[in-house]
Design a protein around this motif. Structure first.
Motif, PDB file in Angstrom:
ATOM      1  N   THR A  25      28.205  -9.783  10.673  1.00 35.04           N
ATOM      2  CA  THR A  25      27.258  -8.741  10.323  1.00 35.04           C
ATOM      3  C   THR A  25      26.512  -9.256   9.114  1.00 35.04           C
ATOM      4  N   VAL A  26      25.192  -9.331   9.219  1.00 30.66           N
ATOM      5  CA  VAL A  26      24.366  -9.852   8.137  1.00 30.66           C
ATOM      6  C   VAL A  26      23.495  -8.727   7.586  1.00 30.66           C
ATOM      7  N   PHE A  27      23.584  -8.542   6.278  1.00 33.12           N
ATOM      8  CA  PHE A  27      22.672  -7.647   5.576  1.00 33.12           C
ATOM      9  C   PHE A  27      21.520  -8.530   5.128  1.00 33.12           C
ATOM     10  N   ALA A  28      20.391  -8.437   5.828  1.00 35.18           N
ATOM     11  CA  ALA A  28      19.287  -9.381   5.690  1.00 35.18           C
ATOM     12  C   ALA A  28      18.180  -8.843   4.789  1.00 35.18           C
ATOM     13  N   PRO A  29      18.035  -9.434   3.585  1.00 30.66           N
ATOM     14  CA  PRO A  29      16.939  -9.017   2.711  1.00 30.66           C
ATOM     15  C   PRO A  29      15.591  -9.521   3.248  1.00 30.66           C
ATOM     16  N   THR A  30      14.574  -8.702   3.113  1.00 32.47           N
ATOM     17  CA  THR A  30      13.220  -9.082   3.522  1.00 32.47           C
ATOM     18  C   THR A  30      12.575  -9.972   2.460  1.00 32.47           C
ATOM     19  N   ASN A  31      11.416 -10.506   2.792  1.00 30.51           N
ATOM     20  CA  ASN A  31      10.640 -11.277   1.813  1.00 30.51           C
ATOM     21  C   ASN A  31      10.343 -10.434   0.575  1.00 30.51           C
ATOM     22  N   ASP A  32      10.024  -9.161   0.771  1.00 30.46           N
ATOM     23  CA  ASP A  32       9.748  -8.267  -0.359  1.00 30.46           C
ATOM     24  C   ASP A  32      10.971  -8.120  -1.261  1.00 30.46           C
ATOM     25  N   ALA A  33      12.154  -8.084  -0.667  1.00 29.75           N
ATOM     26  CA  ALA A  33      13.387  -7.989  -1.458  1.00 29.75           C
ATOM     27  C   ALA A  33      13.554  -9.226  -2.333  1.00 29.75           C
ATOM     28  N   PHE A  34      13.293 -10.396  -1.764  1.00 32.48           N
ATOM     29  CA  PHE A  34      13.380 -11.632  -2.553  1.00 32.48           C
ATOM     30  C   PHE A  34      12.297 -11.662  -3.636  1.00 32.48           C
ATOM     31  N   ALA A  35      11.097 -11.176  -3.288  1.00 36.25           N
ATOM     32  CA  ALA A  35       9.984 -11.170  -4.247  1.00 36.25           C
ATOM     33  C   ALA A  35      10.267 -10.256  -5.438  1.00 36.25           C
ATOM     34  N   ALA A  36      11.132  -9.272  -5.273  1.00 36.68           N
ATOM     35  CA  ALA A  36      11.461  -8.346  -6.354  1.00 36.68           C
ATOM     36  C   ALA A  36      12.427  -8.954  -7.385  1.00 36.68           C
ATOM     37  N   LEU A  37      12.997 -10.104  -7.069  1.00 31.42           N
ATOM     38  CA  LEU A  37      13.856 -10.788  -8.043  1.00 31.42           C
ATOM     39  C   LEU A  37      12.989 -11.290  -9.193  1.00 31.42           C
ATOM     40  N   ALA A  73      22.332  -9.353  17.875  1.00 36.70           N
ATOM     41  CA  ALA A  73      22.188 -10.778  18.167  1.00 36.70           C
ATOM     42  C   ALA A  73      23.343 -11.200  19.073  1.00 36.70           C
ATOM     43  N   SER A  74      23.254 -12.374  19.650  1.00 32.08           N
ATOM     44  CA  SER A  74      24.316 -12.851  20.530  1.00 32.08           C
ATOM     45  C   SER A  74      25.614 -13.090  19.774  1.00 32.08           C
ATOM     46  N   ASN A  75      25.527 -13.255  18.454  1.00 29.79           N
ATOM     47  CA  ASN A  75      26.727 -13.548  17.663  1.00 29.79           C
ATOM     48  C   ASN A  75      26.937 -12.552  16.520  1.00 29.79           C
ATOM     49  N   GLY A  76      26.390 -11.354  16.666  1.00 31.51           N
ATOM     50  CA  GLY A  76      26.618 -10.350  15.642  1.00 31.51           C
ATOM     51  C   GLY A  76      25.509  -9.326  15.545  1.00 31.51           C
ATOM     52  N   VAL A  77      25.408  -8.753  14.352  1.00 26.17           N
ATOM     53  CA  VAL A  77      24.472  -7.656  14.094  1.00 26.17           C
ATOM     54  C   VAL A  77      23.746  -7.930  12.782  1.00 26.17           C
ATOM     55  N   ILE A  78      22.460  -7.592  12.750  1.00 23.71           N
ATOM     56  CA  ILE A  78      21.659  -7.704  11.532  1.00 23.71           C
ATOM     57  C   ILE A  78      21.260  -6.300  11.096  1.00 23.71           C
ATOM     58  N   HIS A  79      21.417  -6.043   9.791  1.00 28.49           N
ATOM     59  CA  HIS A  79      20.904  -4.821   9.183  1.00 28.49           C
ATOM     60  C   HIS A  79      19.920  -5.270   8.104  1.00 28.49           C
ATOM     61  N   VAL A  80      18.693  -4.814   8.183  1.00 32.63           N
ATOM     62  CA  VAL A  80      17.657  -5.182   7.224  1.00 32.63           C
ATOM     63  C   VAL A  80      17.861  -4.351   5.956  1.00 32.63           C
ATOM     64  N   ILE A  81      17.835  -5.021   4.796  1.00 33.04           N
ATOM     65  CA  ILE A  81      17.989  -4.312   3.515  1.00 33.04           C
ATOM     66  C   ILE A  81      16.796  -4.575   2.610  1.00 33.04           C
ATOM     67  N   ASP A  82      16.605  -3.669   1.640  1.00 36.48           N
ATOM     68  CA  ASP A  82      15.421  -3.735   0.790  1.00 36.48           C
ATOM     69  C   ASP A  82      15.662  -4.411  -0.558  1.00 36.48           C
ATOM     70  N   LYS A  83      16.874  -4.917  -0.800  1.00 33.28           N
ATOM     71  CA  LYS A  83      17.170  -5.635  -2.056  1.00 33.28           C
ATOM     72  C   LYS A  83      18.093  -6.805  -1.752  1.00 33.28           C
ATOM     73  N   VAL A  84      18.040  -7.804  -2.587  1.00 33.48           N
ATOM     74  CA  VAL A  84      18.966  -8.933  -2.491  1.00 33.48           C
ATOM     75  C   VAL A  84      20.261  -8.513  -3.185  1.00 33.48           C
ATOM     76  N   LEU A  85      21.380  -8.721  -2.498  1.00 36.39           N
ATOM     77  CA  LEU A  85      22.686  -8.406  -3.072  1.00 36.39           C
ATOM     78  C   LEU A  85      23.142  -9.581  -3.929  1.00 36.39           C
ATOM     79  N   LEU A  86      23.576  -9.287  -5.127  1.00 34.89           N
ATOM     80  CA  LEU A  86      24.040 -10.351  -6.031  1.00 34.89           C
ATOM     81  C   LEU A  86      25.523 -10.144  -6.309  1.00 34.89           C
ATOM     82  N   PRO A  87      26.332 -11.190  -6.088  1.00 38.95           N
ATOM     83  CA  PRO A  87      27.779 -11.062  -6.316  1.00 38.95           C
ATOM     84  C   PRO A  87      28.114 -10.865  -7.786  1.00 38.95           C
TER      85      PRO A  87
END
Length: 162
Positions: free
Chosen positions: A64-76, A148-162
């Motif tokens: 399962t991938v929490f996928a940040p958009t280009n806008d999410a990356f641009a907000a960094l 997807a054939s190998n999982g699920v994608i959920h689009v997110i609006d921010k980049v997650l930082l550990p």
């Protein structure tokens, strides 16, 4: 003899159809293929490539991938993405990207009404809150359940930082 062969063949095709219907992730595009085909994920795809994670995310999974958009990356903060894409920062990039991945295929209906701490592939945990939509840490899932054939994608609006 021909009738017996026809019955066995029909039964075999019926079994194959039943198995295919029970496995919605069989065949089709994998996580990387889907992300690569969507212009909103070009930064994510570049980061996955720079981190050397393409083969992993094309693997069997399920993920399962929490996928940040280009806008999410641009907000960094300015320069963050460019810095992370440099070869000397690969370990940090891998840690951030794998923090966006959890083992298994988890759909939004499995998260509805729940609040959980979920282990990521990176080793940390993310807080998933499905009580009012779906939040992952402080990111909102804007589009859920891209299969997807190998999982699920959920689009997110921010980049997650550990």
């Amino acid at each position: 003899m021909n009738r017996r062969f026809a019955l066995k063949t029909a039964a075999a095709f019926g079994l194959v159809g039943l198995v295919a219907a029970c496995d919605p992730m069989a065949g089709g595009n994998d996580i990387v293929d889907i992300a690569s085909s969507n212009a909103d994920f070009s930064t994510l795809v570049a980061a996955v490539s720079a981190a050397g994670l393409v083969d992993t995310l094309k693997g069997d999974g399920p993920f399962t991938v929490f996928a940040p958009t280009n806008d999410a990356f641009a907000a960094l903060p300015a320069g963050t993405v460019e810095s992370l894409l440099e070869p000397e920062n690969r370990d940090q990039l891998v840690a951030i990207l794998t923090y966006h991945v959890i083992p298994g295929a988890v759909t939004s209906d499995q998260l509805a009404g729940a609040t959980l701490d979920v282990a990521t592939v990176q080793g940390g945990t993310v807080k998933v809150d499905g009580t009012d939509g779906v939040m992952v840490n402080d990111a909102t899932v804007t589009t859920a359940d891209i299969t997807a054939s190998n999982g699920v994608i959920h689009v997110i609006d921010k980049v997650l930082l550990p």
